[in-house]
Design a protein around this motif. Structure first.
Motif, PDB file in Angstrom:
ATOM      1  N   ASN A  60     -18.437   8.473   2.775  1.00 48.89           N
ATOM      2  CA  ASN A  60     -17.610   7.509   2.075  1.00 48.89           C
ATOM      3  C   ASN A  60     -18.383   6.838   0.935  1.00 48.89           C
ATOM      4  OD1 ASN A  60     -14.859   6.547   2.288  1.00 48.89           O
ATOM      5  ND2 ASN A  60     -15.721   4.526   2.654  1.00 48.89           N
ATOM      6  N   ASN A 115     -11.436   1.633   3.019  1.00 46.14           N
ATOM      7  CA  ASN A 115     -11.295   2.463   1.827  1.00 46.14           C
ATOM      8  C   ASN A 115     -10.929   1.590   0.641  1.00 46.14           C
ATOM      9  OD1 ASN A 115     -11.659   4.886   3.316  1.00 46.14           O
ATOM     10  ND2 ASN A 115      -9.615   4.600   4.114  1.00 46.14           N
ATOM     11  N   GLU A 160       1.752   5.642   4.322  1.00 38.38           N
ATOM     12  CA  GLU A 160       0.642   6.352   4.935  1.00 38.38           C
ATOM     13  C   GLU A 160       0.980   7.827   5.098  1.00 38.38           C
ATOM     14  OE1 GLU A 160      -0.991   4.147   8.038  1.00 38.38           O
ATOM     15  OE2 GLU A 160      -2.210   5.768   8.816  1.00 38.38           O
ATOM     16  N   ASP A 166     -11.300  11.355  -3.746  1.00 35.78           N
ATOM     17  CA  ASP A 166     -10.074  10.951  -3.035  1.00 35.78           C
ATOM     18  C   ASP A 166      -9.921  11.741  -1.747  1.00 35.78           C
ATOM     19  OD1 ASP A 166      -6.918  11.686  -2.688  1.00 35.78           O
ATOM     20  OD2 ASP A 166      -7.143   9.649  -3.433  1.00 35.78           O
ATOM     21  N   SER A 172       0.853  -1.189   0.000  1.00 39.75           N
ATOM     22  CA  SER A 172       0.000   0.000   0.000  1.00 39.75           C
ATOM     23  C   SER A 172       0.885   1.234   0.000  1.00 39.75           C
ATOM     24  CB  SER A 172      -0.909  -0.002   1.226  1.00 39.75           C
ATOM     25  OG  SER A 172      -0.143  -0.185   2.379  1.00 39.75           O
ATOM     26  N   VAL A 225     -12.524  10.567   0.894  1.00 41.15           N
ATOM     27  CA  VAL A 225     -12.148   9.299   1.539  1.00 41.15           C
ATOM     28  C   VAL A 225     -11.001   9.521   2.520  1.00 41.15           C
ATOM     29  CG1 VAL A 225     -11.233   6.980   1.125  1.00 41.15           C
ATOM     30  CG2 VAL A 225     -13.015   7.884  -0.356  1.00 41.15           C
ATOM     31  N   THR A 226     -10.063  10.389   2.146  1.00 40.42           N
ATOM     32  CA  THR A 226      -8.975  10.739   3.075  1.00 40.42           C
ATOM     33  C   THR A 226      -9.550  11.338   4.348  1.00 40.42           C
ATOM     34  OG1 THR A 226      -7.399  11.129   1.266  1.00 40.42           O
ATOM     35  CG2 THR A 226      -6.924  12.201   3.374  1.00 40.42           C
ATOM     36  N   LEU A 269      -9.577   1.208  -3.312  1.00 39.54           N
ATOM     37  CA  LEU A 269      -8.841   1.870  -4.380  1.00 39.54           C
ATOM     38  C   LEU A 269      -9.833   2.212  -5.475  1.00 39.54           C
ATOM     39  CD1 LEU A 269      -5.670  -0.368  -4.617  1.00 39.54           C
ATOM     40  CD2 LEU A 269      -5.766   1.964  -3.791  1.00 39.54           C
ATOM     41  N   THR A 281     -11.255   8.833   6.647  1.00 41.61           N
ATOM     42  CA  THR A 281     -10.242   8.069   7.384  1.00 41.61           C
ATOM     43  C   THR A 281      -9.748   8.868   8.586  1.00 41.61           C
ATOM     44  OG1 THR A 281      -9.522   7.032   5.310  1.00 41.61           O
ATOM     45  CG2 THR A 281      -8.041   6.849   7.187  1.00 41.61           C
ATOM     46  N   GLN A 329      -4.138  10.585  -2.623  1.00 37.65           N
ATOM     47  CA  GLN A 329      -3.523   9.708  -1.625  1.00 37.65           C
ATOM     48  C   GLN A 329      -3.961   8.254  -1.733  1.00 37.65           C
ATOM     49  OE1 GLN A 329      -3.794  11.311   2.322  1.00 37.65           O
ATOM     50  NE2 GLN A 329      -3.263  13.364   1.655  1.00 37.65           N
ATOM     51  N   LYS A 330      -4.992   8.001  -2.508  1.00 36.97           N
ATOM     52  CA  LYS A 330      -5.520   6.635  -2.535  1.00 36.97           C
ATOM     53  C   LYS A 330      -5.093   5.869  -3.780  1.00 36.97           C
ATOM     54  CE  LYS A 330      -7.444   7.450   1.330  1.00 36.97           C
ATOM     55  NZ  LYS A 330      -6.788   6.944   2.538  1.00 36.97           N
TER      56      LYS A 330
END
Lengths: 103, 267
Positions: B195, B4, A53, B147, A50, B150-151, B6, B154, B82-83
């Protein structure tokens, strides 16, 4: 007995050919691109690495002190401000118009 | 913990490649269908035609510059996402850079053009490629917003875990935390909905293909993109509401004046 020797030769040729392909690097030219779609992830037993982070300014996940929570809310507020820009960009993209050309 | 997913951004690389095909073909001396154009000998043009050609070149250059600027903005935004993996970002970066190079080459060709028929063909390729460009433009913007959403879910889920730990500590110390618990539940619901809306927006937009002049497809695309945008706006409202819930909880905890002695459990 000769039949067994024949199979042994076949196996040795296959193994030798495979070793050649591996050491010559030919196989790497046909290696599939890294899987990115979720279905590719679901079909493998080993999850792909992944992305590193990104904490986005958040404090340690195990720190629930007042200072940590203040830091986290600040980080969230910063991202919410960026989301406002992203949302505006979505709306702007709808209204995009090309410059009329002469031909 | 909200899981989450992709995004199917591998498809964007294919979608962005639509931008490359008609423009590069023209830049290499082919028309939009891939047929090689043999440039006719430049015939002397009248002053009026020359003036028209200059104006056409200027207008074409402005549109190309506009698209290059947008592509650079899109590329910068993609790199901030970021995803998606860094490898995929590199792939998208290369695709966009190739598109920018193709546009730059087309602009140079247009500027140097002395034959009106060839100029006309080059300029028309800009118009022909617009529908593809416009669709990809919106798809990437929607994906970038999703994106970010979703960030945020989280991040706010992590925050929610900490607030839960603090509420539990307060309860163990004998405080009345019923209203705080209810607010935390509301916050969690909002985050889950945000989400889901983000995922919906991406799913709606990424399935679309360029209309290439087909009015039925164009109408269908516009409807789907409108729904995707509505989902993005709804998700943002959810996040704003969740943030207010977090503020309410933090204010409530401070009024109880109980320091956390426990750490949130991993989820």
């Amino acid at each position: 007995m000769f039949g067994m020797i024949k199979w042994l030769v076949v196996i040795l040729v296959v193994l030798g050919g495979g070793w050649f392909l591996y050491t010559s690097g030919i196989l790497t030219k046909f290696a599939p691109a890294p899987a990115l779609a979720p279905q590719a992830v679901e079909n493998t037993t080993t999850p792909p690495p992944s992305p590193p982070e990104n904490t986005n300014g958040m404090s340690a996940a195990t720190d629930a002190s007042d200072a940590a929570i203040d830091q986290d809310t600040g980080a969230v507020d910063a991202q919410l401000a960026l989301l406002a820009t992203d949302t505006t960009n979505v709306d702007t993209s709808v209204n995009d118009k090309p410059l009329t050309q002469l031909y | 913990m909200i899981k989450n997913k992709l995004f199917h951004l591998a498809t964007y690389a294919a979608a962005i490649s639509f931008l490359v095909l008609p423009v590069i073909s023209v830049a290499q001396g082919q028309d939009a269908t891939g047929q090689t154009i043999t440039a006719p000998a430049a015939a002397p043009v009248s002053a009026a035609t020359a003036k028209k050609m200059e104006k056409a070149k200027e207008r074409a250059g402005q549109e190309i510059d506009r698209r290059i600027s947008t592509l650079n903005d899109l590329n910068a935004r993609i790199q901030d996402m970021q995803k998606i993996t860094s490898d995929f970002k590199k792939t998208l970066n290369l695709t966009i850079q190739a598109q920018i190079s193709a546009f730059s080459a087309l602009k140079a060709k247009i500027v140097a053009n002395t034959d009106e028929a060839t100029l006309k063909s080059d300029v028309q390729s800009i118009t022909q490629s617009y529908r593809v460009y416009a669709l990809v433009f919106q798809q990437v913007r929607i994906s970038a917003a999703a994106d970010r959403i979703v960030t945020l879910t989280t991040m706010m889920t992590t925050l929610g875990s900490k607030l839960q730990a603090r509420i539990t500590a307060a309860q163990n110390a004998g405080a009345q935390v019923g209203s705080l618990t209810t607010t935390l539940t509301n916050m969690s619901t909002k985050l889950q909905d945000a989400n889901a809306k983000a995922q919906q927006a991406v799913a709606l937009s990424i399935a679309l293909v360029p209309d290439l002049g087909d009015k039925t497809i164009l109408a269908s695309n516009n409807a789907a993109l409108k729904t995707a945008r509505t989902s993005i706006h709804a998700a943002r409202k959810d996040l704003d509401a969740a943030r207010k819930d977090a503020h309410t909880i933090i204010k409530g905890l401070k009024s109880l004046s109980i320091t956390a002695t426990t750490t949130p459990t991993a989820q």
